[in-house]
Design an enzyme around this catalytic site. Structure first.
Site, PDB file in Angstrom:
ATOM      1  N   GLU A 103      -9.564 -13.801-105.614  1.00 27.46           N
ATOM      2  CA  GLU A 103      -8.303 -14.557-105.573  1.00 27.46           C
ATOM      3  C   GLU A 103      -8.070 -14.886-104.108  1.00 27.46           C
ATOM      4  O   GLU A 103      -7.684 -14.012-103.326  1.00 27.46           O
ATOM      5  CB  GLU A 103      -7.160 -13.700-106.121  1.00 27.46           C
ATOM      6  CG  GLU A 103      -7.293 -13.337-107.598  1.00 27.46           C
ATOM      7  CD  GLU A 103      -7.014 -14.499-108.524  1.00 27.46           C
ATOM      8  OE1 GLU A 103      -6.477 -15.528-108.066  1.00 27.46           O
ATOM      9  OE2 GLU A 103      -7.353 -14.394-109.709  1.00 27.46           O
ATOM     10  N   CYS A 115       0.200 -17.019-101.588  1.00 29.43           N
ATOM     11  CA  CYS A 115      -0.975 -17.890-101.741  1.00 29.43           C
ATOM     12  C   CYS A 115      -0.647 -19.163-102.519  1.00 29.43           C
ATOM     13  O   CYS A 115      -1.291 -20.192-102.311  1.00 29.43           O
ATOM     14  CB  CYS A 115      -2.093 -17.126-102.417  1.00 29.43           C
ATOM     15  SG  CYS A 115      -1.571 -16.392-103.969  1.00 29.43           S
TER      16      CYS A 115
HETATM   17  N1  LIG Z   1      -5.229 -16.153-104.709  1.00 34.94           N
HETATM   18  C1  LIG Z   1      -4.436 -15.104-104.694  1.00 34.94           C
HETATM   19  O1  LIG Z   1      -4.098 -14.533-105.728  1.00 34.94           O
HETATM   20  C2  LIG Z   1      -3.922 -14.560-103.389  1.00 34.94           C
HETATM   21  C3  LIG Z   1      -2.871 -13.637-103.430  1.00 34.94           C
HETATM   22  C4  LIG Z   1      -2.392 -13.118-102.218  1.00 34.94           C
HETATM   23  C5  LIG Z   1      -2.968 -13.516-101.006  1.00 34.94           C
HETATM   24  N2  LIG Z   1      -3.988 -14.413-101.008  1.00 34.94           N
HETATM   25  C6  LIG Z   1      -4.548 -14.866 -99.730  1.00 34.94           C
HETATM   26  O2  LIG Z   1      -4.680 -13.754 -98.820  1.00 34.94           O
HETATM   27  C7  LIG Z   1      -4.555 -14.221 -97.479  1.00 34.94           C
HETATM   28  C8  LIG Z   1      -3.538 -13.377 -96.739  1.00 34.94           C
HETATM   29  O3  LIG Z   1      -3.827 -12.035 -96.862  1.00 34.94           O
HETATM   30  P1  LIG Z   1      -4.582 -11.216 -95.720  1.00 34.94           P
HETATM   31  O4  LIG Z   1      -4.227 -11.738 -94.379  1.00 34.94           O
HETATM   32  O5  LIG Z   1      -4.337  -9.773 -95.989  1.00 34.94           O
HETATM   33  O6  LIG Z   1      -6.096 -11.590 -96.033  1.00 34.94           O
HETATM   34  P2  LIG Z   1      -7.425 -10.942 -95.447  1.00 34.94           P
HETATM   35  O7  LIG Z   1      -8.555 -11.655 -96.093  1.00 34.94           O
HETATM   36  O8  LIG Z   1      -7.416 -10.891 -93.977  1.00 34.94           O
HETATM   37  O9  LIG Z   1      -7.380  -9.418 -95.924  1.00 34.94           O
HETATM   38  C9  LIG Z   1      -7.338  -9.078 -97.291  1.00 34.94           C
HETATM   39  C10 LIG Z   1      -7.889  -7.668 -97.448  1.00 34.94           C
HETATM   40  O10 LIG Z   1      -9.255  -7.666 -97.057  1.00 34.94           O
HETATM   41  C11 LIG Z   1      -9.463  -6.635 -96.108  1.00 34.94           C
HETATM   42  N3  LIG Z   1     -10.601  -7.008 -95.278  1.00 34.94           N
HETATM   43  C12 LIG Z   1     -10.655  -7.895 -94.266  1.00 34.94           C
HETATM   44  N4  LIG Z   1     -11.925  -7.961 -93.774  1.00 34.94           N
HETATM   45  C13 LIG Z   1     -12.666  -7.087 -94.511  1.00 34.94           C
HETATM   46  C14 LIG Z   1     -14.035  -6.704 -94.518  1.00 34.94           C
HETATM   47  N5  LIG Z   1     -14.916  -7.217 -93.660  1.00 34.94           N
HETATM   48  N6  LIG Z   1     -14.437  -5.767 -95.422  1.00 34.94           N
HETATM   49  C15 LIG Z   1     -13.559  -5.239 -96.294  1.00 34.94           C
HETATM   50  N7  LIG Z   1     -12.260  -5.563 -96.343  1.00 34.94           N
HETATM   51  C16 LIG Z   1     -11.821  -6.483 -95.476  1.00 34.94           C
HETATM   52  C17 LIG Z   1      -8.131  -6.505 -95.390  1.00 34.94           C
HETATM   53  O11 LIG Z   1      -8.048  -5.273 -94.714  1.00 34.94           O
HETATM   54  C18 LIG Z   1      -7.192  -6.626 -96.567  1.00 34.94           C
HETATM   55  O12 LIG Z   1      -7.143  -5.409 -97.255  1.00 34.94           O
HETATM   56  C19 LIG Z   1      -4.113 -15.661 -97.592  1.00 34.94           C
HETATM   57  O13 LIG Z   1      -5.226 -16.503 -97.397  1.00 34.94           O
HETATM   58  C20 LIG Z   1      -3.612 -15.774 -99.033  1.00 34.94           C
HETATM   59  O14 LIG Z   1      -3.634 -17.060 -99.571  1.00 34.94           O
HETATM   60  C21 LIG Z   1      -4.478 -14.933-102.159  1.00 34.94           C
HETATM   61  O1  LIG Z   2       0.173 -14.460-102.898  1.00 35.81           O
HETATM   62  C1  LIG Z   2      -0.155 -14.638-104.055  1.00 35.81           C
HETATM   63  C2  LIG Z   2       0.204 -13.767-105.183  1.00 35.81           C
HETATM   64  C3  LIG Z   2       1.614 -13.956-105.588  1.00 35.81           C
HETATM   65  C4  LIG Z   2       1.768 -14.287-107.041  1.00 35.81           C
HETATM   66  O2  LIG Z   2       1.120 -13.687-107.885  1.00 35.81           O
HETATM   67  O3  LIG Z   2       2.588 -15.154-107.328  1.00 35.81           O
END
Ligand SMILES: NC(=O)c1ccc[n+]([C@@H]2O[C@H](COP(=O)([O-])OP(=O)(O)OC[C@H]3O[C@@H](n4cnc5c(N)ncnc54)[C@H](O)[C@@H]3O)[C@@H](O)[C@H]2O)c1
Ligand SMILES: O=CCCC(=O)O
Length: 489
Positions: free
Chosen positions: A268, A302
Site C-alpha cells: 500500500e 495517502c
Molecule cells: N496506500 C496506503 O494505504 C498508504 C497508507 C499510509 C501511508 N502511505 C504512504 O506512506 C508514506 C508515508 O509514510 P512513511 O513516511 O512512514 O513511509 P516510509 O516508506 O518512509 O516508511 C514506512 C515504513 O517503512 C519503514 N522502512 C523504511 N525504510 C525501510 C527499510 N529499508 N527496511 C525496512 N523498513 C523500512 C519505516 O521505518 C516505516 O516503518 C506516504 O508515501 C504515504 O502515501 C500509504
Molecule cells: O494513509 C492512508 C491510510 C488512511 C486510510 O485508510 O484512509
C-alpha cells in the site's frame, strides 16, 4: 516493563497499556533489550515522550522464530470461531480504551484528538470486520475435465507474516493487516514506524488481553537498525508474506528483497490523488468533499487530495469557498480541544512543504491563504494553505505533498482534465465533483486509480477494498478481499 521514564508523560487511565514485551518460542514473555535506544518525540511540543530499545537483527530473528511456532497455534489449534471471538474481544478492548489510545496517537503522531479517536474506531472496525471474515473462509469443489474425478480446493493460512507500517495511521495500518492475517490463521511480526511505536505497543498489549496467543503478534521497535531488521523480515525463509504500507520508494526496495525467497507481498504505497471539480458541481458539496479529502490529518494521508483541477466556470467561487473554510481552521497542539489541525510529523516535513510553495509561486501560483511555516507554534507546524493559479508543471502537482497544501489548477475541458489527472505514476485515489451522474460514472472508470469518490471526500471504509494501481501498490486491504492476501488456495 512499563515505559514513561521520560520528561513528558501521557496522562493515561491505564499506564500498563504501554507494557512492551516480546515473546520467546515457548510463548515466554521477555523484556526487549538492546544496547542502544531511540527517542519517541511529540511533534507538537518537541519533547521526548520516552526512549525505546533499538532492536537489531538478532532480536528480529528471535521474534520470527517465535512467530513461526505461534502461527501454528493460530492456524491449527484455534478454530475459525476462536479467532473470530478473539478479534471481537480485541475490538471491544480498543473501544474500551479509546481515550488512552487516542492520547497515545496524538502524543506521538500529532493529529488532533478527534481525528485520533476516529482512527481508533476505524482501526477497531477492521478487527470486527475480520472477525466476520474468519468465519467465512470457504473452499470449492469444481468439476474437473475427467468426469470420474472431483477437485477439492481448500484455503489455508499463508504462514507467518511480516508487517511494516507507517507513522500516519499508527493504529489502523496495523489492524488492517494483522486483523486479516489473524483471521486467516497467521501470526505477525510488526515493525512500526520509529515515529509511532507506542500505539503499536498498546495495540499488541490489548491483543494479548483479548487472547491472541503469546508470540503470535510481535512488535520490533527500531530506528537505527531499520534496514537490517527490514532485511530479516523480507528475506527470512520462514516468513511467507510481507505486507507493507509506506512510500513507493521503500515499497519497491522491500518488494525486491522479498523476491529472494518468493514471499507474497501486499504493498500500500504513495498517492497523488486528483480532485476534479466540474462547472456543474454543487459548490457546497464540492467544497465540503475537497476540504475533507485534502486536510484530513493535515494532508498526511495517502488518499488525500494532492492536486485539485477546477473548471474555469466555477474556479473563482470554489477558490473563495475553500479559502473561507481554511481560514476557520485552528492550528495547534492536537491535545487541545480547540485544535482542528495539528503539527506535521517533523521539521523535515515542514521544509518539504515550504519547498513546494516556493516552487509553485516561482511558477506563477498565488498564495490565497497560509503558505508558511507556523514557527511561533513550533518547528513542525505548517499553515494550512490554498494556492491559486497553480501550473500543472508545479512540483506539488507531480509529487506527493503529504502536507496541508491545496493547489488549485484551472482546466477547461473533460478530455484535458482526464489527461492531466492520469499523467502520473501513482494511482491510489481520485475524486470527482459533478452534478452529472453519467459523467461521475464515466470518469470513475476512466481515472486510473484504485478508489474513486464521486461528490465525496471521505472514501475510507472497512467494507471497501483499499489499494492502488500503478506505483501505488499491489493487493487490497479491508473488504471481503482483504483476507485473501493471507490465504493460499
Ligand atoms: N496506500 C496506503 O494505504 C498508504 C497508507 C499510509 C501511508 N502511505 C504512504 O506512506 C508514506 C508515508 O509514510 P512513511 O513516511 O512512514 O513511509 P516510509 O516508506 O518512509 O516508511 C514506512 C515504513 O517503512 C519503514 N522502512 C523504511 N525504510 C525501510 C527499510 N529499508 N527496511 C525496512 N523498513 C523500512 C519505516 O521505518 C516505516 O516503518 C506516504 O508515501 C504515504 O502515501 C500509504
Ligand atoms: O494513509 C492512508 C491510510 C488512511 C486510510 O485508510 O484512509
Amino acid at each position: 516493563m512499563v515505559l514513561f521514564l521520560c520528561p513528558e508523560s501521557i496522562d493515561l487511565r491505564d499506564n500498563t497499556l504501554l507494557r512492551y514485551v516480546t515473546f520467546g518460542t515457548d510463548g515466554d514473555e521477555r523484556t526487549p533489550e538492546a544496547k542502544e535506544t531511540f527517542s519517541v518525540i511529540n511533534p507538537a511540543t518537541e519533547n521526548v515522550i520516552c526512549r525505546l530499545p533499538d532492536l537489531n537483527e538478532d532480536a528480529t530473528l528471535d521474534a520470527v522464530q517465535a512467530v513461526v511456532k505461534a502461527s501454528r497455534v493460530v492456524g491449527s489449534d484455534l478454530s475459525p470461531q476462536d479467532r473470530s471471538d478473539i478479534l471481537l474481544a480485541w475490538k471491544a478492548l480498543m473501544i474500551e480504551n479509546i481515550e488512552d489510545l487516542a492520547k497515545i496517537i496524538t502524543s506521538e503522531n500529532g493529529k488532533p484528538l478527534t481525528e485520533a479517536r476516529a482512527e481508533v474506531h476505524y482501526a477497531a472496525n477492521f478487527l470486527g470486520w475480520f472477525a466476520g471474515e474468519a468465519l467465512r473462509i470457504e473452499g470449492s469443489v469444481p468439476r474437473p475435465s475427467d468426469r470420474a474425478n472431483r477437485v477439492v480446493v481448500i484455503r489455508q493460512p499463508v504462514g507467518p507474516v511480516a508487517v511494516i507500517t507507517p507513522w500516519n495511521f499508527p493504529a489502523a495500518m496495523i489492524t488492517r493487516k494483522v486483523g486479516a492475517a489473524f483471521a486467516a490463521g497467521c501470526g505477525s511480526v510488526v515493525k512500526p514506524a520509529a515515529e509511532t511505536p507506542l500505539t503499536a505497543i498498546a495495540i499488541a498489549e490489548l491483543a494479548r488481553r483479548a487472547g491472541v496467543p503469546n508470540g503470535a503478534l510481535q512488535i520490533i521497535t527500531t530506528l537505527k537498525n531499520t534496514v537490517q531488521v527490514g532485511k530479516v523480515l523480507t528475506q527470512h525463509p520462514d516468513i511467507c508474506k510481507m505486507s507493507f504500507t509506506g512510500s513507493s520508494s521503500v515499497g519497491k526496495l522491500l518488494a525486491t528483497q522479498c523476491t529472494s525467497t518468493m514471499k507474497r507481498v501486499s504493498l500500500e504505497l504513495g498517492g497523488n490523488a486528483p480532485f476534479i471539480v466540474f462547472d456543474d458541481a454543487d459548490i457546497e458539496t464540492a467544497t465540503k468533499a475537497l476540504i475533507a479529502s485534502k486536510f484530513r490529518h493535515s494532508g498526511q494521508t495517502c488518499v488525500c487530495t494532492n492536486r485539485a483541477y477546477v473548471q474555469s466556470g466555477i474556479y473563482d467561487r470554489l477558490l473563495q469557498a475553500v479559502t473561507n473554510e481554511v481560514e476557520r481552521f485552528s492550528l495547534g497542539n492536537g491535545m487541545y480541544s480547540s485544535t482542528t489541525h495539528g503539527p506535521l510529523i517533523s521539521p523535515a516535513a515542514v521544509k518539504k512543504n515550504e519547498h513546494f510553495v516556493r516552487d509553485a509561486v516561482n511558477k506563477g501560483a498565488k498564495v490565497s491563504v497560509g503558505g508558511r511555516a507556523a514557527t511561533s507554534l513550533g518547528s513542525s507546524f505548517f499553515e494550512p494553505t490554498v494556492l491559486a493559479n497553480v501550473s500543472p508543471d508545479a512540483l506539488c502537482a507531480k509529487e506527493e505533498i503529504f502536507g496541508p497544501i491545496l493547489p488549485l489548477i484551472r482546466f477547461d475541458t473533460e478530455d484535458q482534465v482526464i489527461q492531466l489527472a492520469n499523467d502520473t505514476k501513482s494511482g491510489l485515489a481520485g475524486y470527482i465533483a459533478t452534478g452529472d451522474l453519467a459523467r461521475g460514472w464515466r470518469l470513475a472508470e476512466i481515472l486510473n486509480v484504485g478508489m474513486v469518490g464521486v461528490n465525496a471526500g471521505s472514501i475510507s471504509d472497512v467494507a471497501s477494498p483499499f489499494g492502488g494501481v500503478k506505483e501505488s501498490g499491489q493487493g487490497r486491504e479491508g473488504s471481503v478481499l482483504g483476507i485473501d492476501e493471507y490465504l493460499e488456495a
